[in-house]
Design an enzyme around this catalytic site. Structure first.
Site, PDB file in Angstrom:
ATOM      1  N   CYS A 289     -35.268   7.057  11.322  1.00 23.31           N
ATOM      2  CA  CYS A 289     -34.146   7.785  10.718  1.00 23.31           C
ATOM      3  C   CYS A 289     -34.492   9.199  10.269  1.00 23.31           C
ATOM      4  O   CYS A 289     -33.975  10.180  10.798  1.00 23.31           O
ATOM      5  CB  CYS A 289     -33.590   6.993   9.532  1.00 23.31           C
ATOM      6  SG  CYS A 289     -32.781   5.452  10.006  1.00 23.31           S
ATOM      7  N   ILE A 290     -35.352   9.308   9.270  1.00 21.12           N
ATOM      8  CA  ILE A 290     -35.524  10.595   8.582  1.00 21.12           C
ATOM      9  C   ILE A 290     -36.084  11.696   9.493  1.00 21.12           C
ATOM     10  O   ILE A 290     -35.650  12.843   9.395  1.00 21.12           O
ATOM     11  CB  ILE A 290     -36.376  10.424   7.316  1.00 21.12           C
ATOM     12  CG1 ILE A 290     -35.716   9.396   6.396  1.00 21.12           C
ATOM     13  CG2 ILE A 290     -36.512  11.744   6.565  1.00 21.12           C
ATOM     14  CD1 ILE A 290     -36.502   9.093   5.144  1.00 21.12           C
TER      15      ILE A 290
END
Length: 454
Positions: A289-290
């Protein structure tokens, strides 16, 4: 403010008989829920619906996953085999790799990967291929929900046209919604059913159906006004984290040059009961994600002629952290051991991107291991959750490299130990006692003369 959704009767918001029939099935938990993609997001979601009383059909194109689940085995450390076995024993859980079987499902939830292409553009090929393969098997009375993280507009501009090729009328025959995943694997404080669920749709009927579905298994739902809004919520959450992690990583470099301990600064700062939220530095960003999601918005913003300087700067800072950690290692070897990096034997502790999981996606430890090998160092690693490095797009040459067993004898083989992941099951006291030099990027090793923060 979340979209206000007053209590409504299905008849008042659903114009078609297909919609009303689906609403009845959901309300009675008679709807069959299919989850497409049984990875870190899809498998916990499938199990949550099964535990909630729904019949669940898990779909994946990976035959090894299907074989494991059929045999009652989990392929994730944080999901015990017993949960798979309990689902099978319920008689309401089955898996398949056959798209035609999905015709029997009433709800189809898509949880496939959305990586970045080499030039940092969104790669929606998994979403597109899934929709194209699914479309011939759609029937009236089904709802499709996308959970894969993506840029605002994907559901409306990409998914909807593909599903429309079925000749079924969207919002009349079939219904479309978006609900971003919020999984945090390995976090014992949160699981799928305890995390509020954001839900967006582009019609009142679809929003009613999606909200009704998730409310059956998740106590708190957060309906918003459109699929694009829900897509933006997910990106906003992860961009917030990426930027704040970049900030503390930059502060780490600055404070280290001043002789200050960033961890001590953060511990004191977080005692303020307002206006501050602690984030922690590390060797770089990892996970699916990040490191990826912010660039979905960057790409989309460029389509509007808008630059995303703040997001891109955060990405640049986080991207150089593996190199910064290596520079600390190199300096410590030179000053304390009179060794060059090229002649050193290094043990990297942790290959997963965060503690207590077996997920190596985008792990900064892979980048660090690769760079050390390119510099000529002799490098091994230890990770109790990653017995061998899985195949990755970026580091295929590391595939199959095996974890070393950790012991006092093993530690004495190396000139330096580099901590990349702070798994709770590792004995850091033993490491401190037997290692000659430790470079700690996670602040998990007890303070000592042989420990250098990074």
């Amino acid at each position: 403010m979340a979209h206000q959704m007053p209590e409504q009767e299905a008849d008042s918001v659903l114009e078609s008989s297909a919609g009303r029939s689906l609403a009845e099935k959901i309300a009675g938990r008679d709807a069959v829920v299919a989850v497409l993609g049984l990875g870190y997001v899809g498998l916990p979601l499938a199990l949550a619906f099964n535990c909630g009383g729904f019949s669940v059909l898990g779909f994946d194109i990976d035959p090894e996953k299907l074989a494991a689940l059929t045999a009652g085995r989990s392929y994730f450390k944080h999901i015990p085999d017993q949960r798979i076995g309990d689902a099978l024993l319920s008689g309401r859980f089955a898996v398949t790799g056959d798209y035609s079987a999905l015709t029997e499902a009433d709800v189809l939830i898509i949880c496939v990967p959305t990586p970045l292409a080499k030039n940092r553009e969104p790669d929606l090929s998994f979403v597109e291929e899934t929709c194209l393969a699914l479309t011939p098997h759609l029937r009236a009375g089904q709802m499709i929900v996308l959970e894969s993280t993506t840029y605002p507009g994907t559901t409306q501009e990409v998914v909807r046209p593909l599903l429309a090729q079925s000749d079924l009328a969207i919002d009349q025959d079939i219904f479309l919604a978006y609900s971003p995943e919020r999984e945090d694997p390995g976090n014992p404080n949160f699981e799928t059913t305890s995390i509020p669920k954001v839900i967006g749709a582009d019609s009142d009927g679809a929003l009613f159906l999606a909200n009704s579905l998730y409310r059956q298994v998740i106590p708190q739902t957060v309906p918003v006004s459109s699929t694009a809004t829900a897509e933006a919520v997910k990106l906003t959450e992860n961009i917030f984290r990426a930027i704040n992690i970049a900030l503390v990583n930059e502060l780490k470099v600055i404070y280290s040059a001043m002789g200050l301990n960033i961890w001590e600064v953060i511990e004191a700062a977080k005692t303020k009961p307002f206006g501050y939220m602690p984030f922690y530095p590390g060797p770089g960003l990892g996970g699916h994600c990040i490191p990826i999601d912010p660039f979905y918005l960057t790409w989309r913003a460029q389509k509007e002629g808008i630059s995303t300087r703040f997001i891109e700067l955060a990405g640049e800072i986080n991207a150089v952290m593996p190199g910064y950690v290596i520079s600390i290692l190199e300096q410590a070897l030179k000053e304390r051991r009179s060794l060059s990096l090229e002649r050193a034997r290094i043990l990297v502790l942790g290959m997963a991107y965060k503690k207590n999981v077996d997920d190596t996606r985008e792990s900064p430890a892979l980048e660090i291991l690769d760079q050390l090998l390119k510099r000529g160092a002799q490098v091994d690693y230890h990770d109790p959750f990653v017995p061998a490095i899985p195949k990755t797009r970026k580091y295929p040459h590391l595939t199959g490299k095996e974890s070393r067993s950790l012991s006092a004898k093993c530690l004495r083989e190396f000139e330096a130990i580099l901590v990349c992941t702070d798994h709770d099951t590792v004995d850091y006291e033993m490491i401190k006692e037997h290692a000659e030099l430790i470079i700690d990027s996670r602040n998990c090793v007890p303070t000592g003369s042989n420990v250098v923060g990074a």
